[in-house]
Design a protein around this motif. Sequence first.
Motif, PDB file in Angstrom:
ATOM      1  N   UNK A  89      37.801  34.094  51.263  1.00 45.09           N
ATOM      2  CA  UNK A  89      39.500  33.318  51.061  1.00 45.09           C
ATOM      3  C   UNK A  89      40.328  34.018  50.472  1.00 45.09           C
ATOM      4  N   UNK A  90      41.560  34.006  50.916  1.00 43.51           N
ATOM      5  CA  UNK A  90      42.642  34.851  50.445  1.00 43.51           C
ATOM      6  C   UNK A  90      43.637  33.761  49.806  1.00 43.51           C
ATOM      7  N   UNK A  91      43.860  33.696  48.436  1.00 41.01           N
ATOM      8  CA  UNK A  91      44.834  32.917  47.897  1.00 41.01           C
ATOM      9  C   UNK A  91      46.258  33.624  47.726  1.00 41.01           C
ATOM     10  N   UNK A  92      47.347  32.840  47.965  1.00 36.19           N
ATOM     11  CA  UNK A  92      48.497  33.595  47.767  1.00 36.19           C
ATOM     12  C   UNK A  92      49.325  32.390  47.000  1.00 36.19           C
ATOM     13  N   UNK A  93      49.744  32.683  45.693  1.00 33.15           N
ATOM     14  CA  UNK A  93      50.585  31.629  44.939  1.00 33.15           C
ATOM     15  C   UNK A  93      51.996  31.692  45.499  1.00 33.15           C
ATOM     16  N   UNK A  94      52.875  30.764  45.089  1.00 33.34           N
ATOM     17  CA  UNK A  94      53.997  30.497  45.263  1.00 33.34           C
ATOM     18  C   UNK A  94      55.102  31.720  44.663  1.00 33.34           C
ATOM     19  N   UNK A  95      54.236  32.289  43.348  1.00 30.42           N
ATOM     20  CA  UNK A  95      54.810  33.290  42.580  1.00 30.42           C
ATOM     21  C   UNK A  95      54.687  34.535  43.229  1.00 30.42           C
ATOM     22  N   UNK A  96      53.803  34.724  44.403  1.00 31.43           N
ATOM     23  CA  UNK A  96      53.757  36.255  45.090  1.00 31.43           C
ATOM     24  C   UNK A  96      52.453  36.563  44.911  1.00 31.43           C
ATOM     25  N   UNK A  97      51.547  36.128  43.869  1.00 34.50           N
ATOM     26  CA  UNK A  97      50.259  36.855  43.518  1.00 34.50           C
ATOM     27  C   UNK A  97      49.291  36.644  44.727  1.00 34.50           C
ATOM     28  N   UNK A  98      48.737  37.399  44.912  1.00 40.52           N
ATOM     29  CA  UNK A  98      47.408  37.178  45.870  1.00 40.52           C
ATOM     30  C   UNK A  98      46.314  37.491  45.421  1.00 40.52           C
ATOM     31  N   UNK A  99      45.076  36.842  45.788  1.00 42.42           N
ATOM     32  CA  UNK A  99      43.487  37.269  45.294  1.00 42.42           C
ATOM     33  C   UNK A  99      42.776  36.840  46.243  1.00 42.42           C
ATOM     34  N   UNK A 100      41.604  37.728  46.575  1.00 41.64           N
ATOM     35  CA  UNK A 100      40.472  37.453  47.506  1.00 41.64           C
ATOM     36  C   UNK A 100      39.593  36.887  46.933  1.00 41.64           C
ATOM     37  N   UNK A 101      38.778  35.738  47.168  1.00 41.64           N
ATOM     38  CA  UNK A 101      37.767  35.161  46.712  1.00 41.64           C
ATOM     39  C   UNK A 101      36.469  35.431  47.625  1.00 41.64           C
ATOM     40  N   UNK A 102      35.274  36.048  47.071  1.00 40.46           N
ATOM     41  CA  UNK A 102      34.324  35.927  47.970  1.00 40.46           C
ATOM     42  C   UNK A 102      33.104  35.574  47.261  1.00 40.46           C
ATOM     43  N   UNK A 103      32.107  35.208  47.797  1.00 41.50           N
ATOM     44  CA  UNK A 103      30.893  34.475  46.951  1.00 41.50           C
ATOM     45  C   UNK A 103      31.026  33.059  47.035  1.00 41.50           C
ATOM     46  N   UNK A 104      29.882  32.792  46.230  1.00 36.28           N
ATOM     47  CA  UNK A 104      29.691  31.298  46.063  1.00 36.28           C
ATOM     48  C   UNK A 104      29.881  30.797  44.519  1.00 36.28           C
ATOM     49  N   UNK A 105      29.906  29.467  44.518  1.00 40.18           N
ATOM     50  CA  UNK A 105      29.887  29.058  43.058  1.00 40.18           C
ATOM     51  C   UNK A 105      31.305  29.084  42.693  1.00 40.18           C
ATOM     52  N   UNK A 106      31.315  28.734  41.283  1.00 42.27           N
ATOM     53  CA  UNK A 106      32.608  28.694  40.504  1.00 42.27           C
ATOM     54  C   UNK A 106      33.191  30.143  40.289  1.00 42.27           C
ATOM     55  N   UNK A 107      34.198  30.199  40.976  1.00 36.71           N
ATOM     56  CA  UNK A 107      34.949  31.741  41.254  1.00 36.71           C
ATOM     57  C   UNK A 107      36.353  31.638  40.330  1.00 36.71           C
ATOM     58  N   UNK A 108      36.337  32.307  39.429  1.00 34.48           N
ATOM     59  CA  UNK A 108      37.767  32.386  38.621  1.00 34.48           C
ATOM     60  C   UNK A 108      39.092  32.863  39.496  1.00 34.48           C
ATOM     61  N   UNK A 109      40.247  32.294  39.246  1.00 35.90           N
ATOM     62  CA  UNK A 109      41.344  32.717  39.895  1.00 35.90           C
ATOM     63  C   UNK A 109      42.408  33.346  38.828  1.00 35.90           C
ATOM     64  N   UNK A 110      42.715  34.596  39.339  1.00 37.53           N
ATOM     65  CA  UNK A 110      43.798  35.214  38.559  1.00 37.53           C
ATOM     66  C   UNK A 110      45.221  35.225  39.036  1.00 37.53           C
ATOM     67  N   UNK A 111      46.174  35.163  38.422  1.00 31.14           N
ATOM     68  CA  UNK A 111      47.417  35.427  38.885  1.00 31.14           C
ATOM     69  C   UNK A 111      48.180  33.950  39.345  1.00 31.14           C
TER      70      UNK A 111
END
Length: 187
Positions: A107-129
């Motif tokens: 998954x690619x996450x993009x915040x309204x603040x412009x930060x982007x992070x890619x999450x891969x894998x299963x389970x509880x994944x921490x999100x930064x930014x």
Amino acid sequence: MKKLACLAALALCFSAAQAAPVTLDMTSGTHANLNGSVVFDTYTEDGFRLRMVRAGDHYDPGFLGDIGIHNSFSNGDDVSWVLDFFGASFSLLNVNIAGYSDGASSLTLTGSNGATQVLSGLGTLAVAGMGNVTSVVFNIDQDGGTQGVGISEINVNDAPTRQVPLPGSLALLGLGLAALGLARRRN
């Protein structure tokens, strides 16, 4: 002096409540279809809203986790959805991914603040930014075909911008106003 005491009591009463972690369990909210389709495209829980971006993209309760989000057969590429708090800010802490389907793996996450992070894998994944955002766009990018992801839980910090009168502060305000009324009556 009396006016100053009353203003201080009001300011104390309507101070912002502390941000508190909120767990969206993806099962106890409300399902809706706001895009006019026959499938669910909007989920609301604890004031947070998860909504699909394109008509036809949707989620299925109980598919690959508590909610399985995927594109429609007519939308053969990508799938996007948005998590928001109806305009108030919040912080996205982590996402519990139960599984992927049909070749999707991240998954690619993009915040309204412009930060982007890619999450891969299963389970509880921490999100930064993704602190102090008003929305986060989740996107599965795949060329052709249907794809989806199952979400079991999303953890956020409640919107710190919400102004919530605390019960103790309301009682203090009431006592202060009663005292001002009595003092005024004596005069």
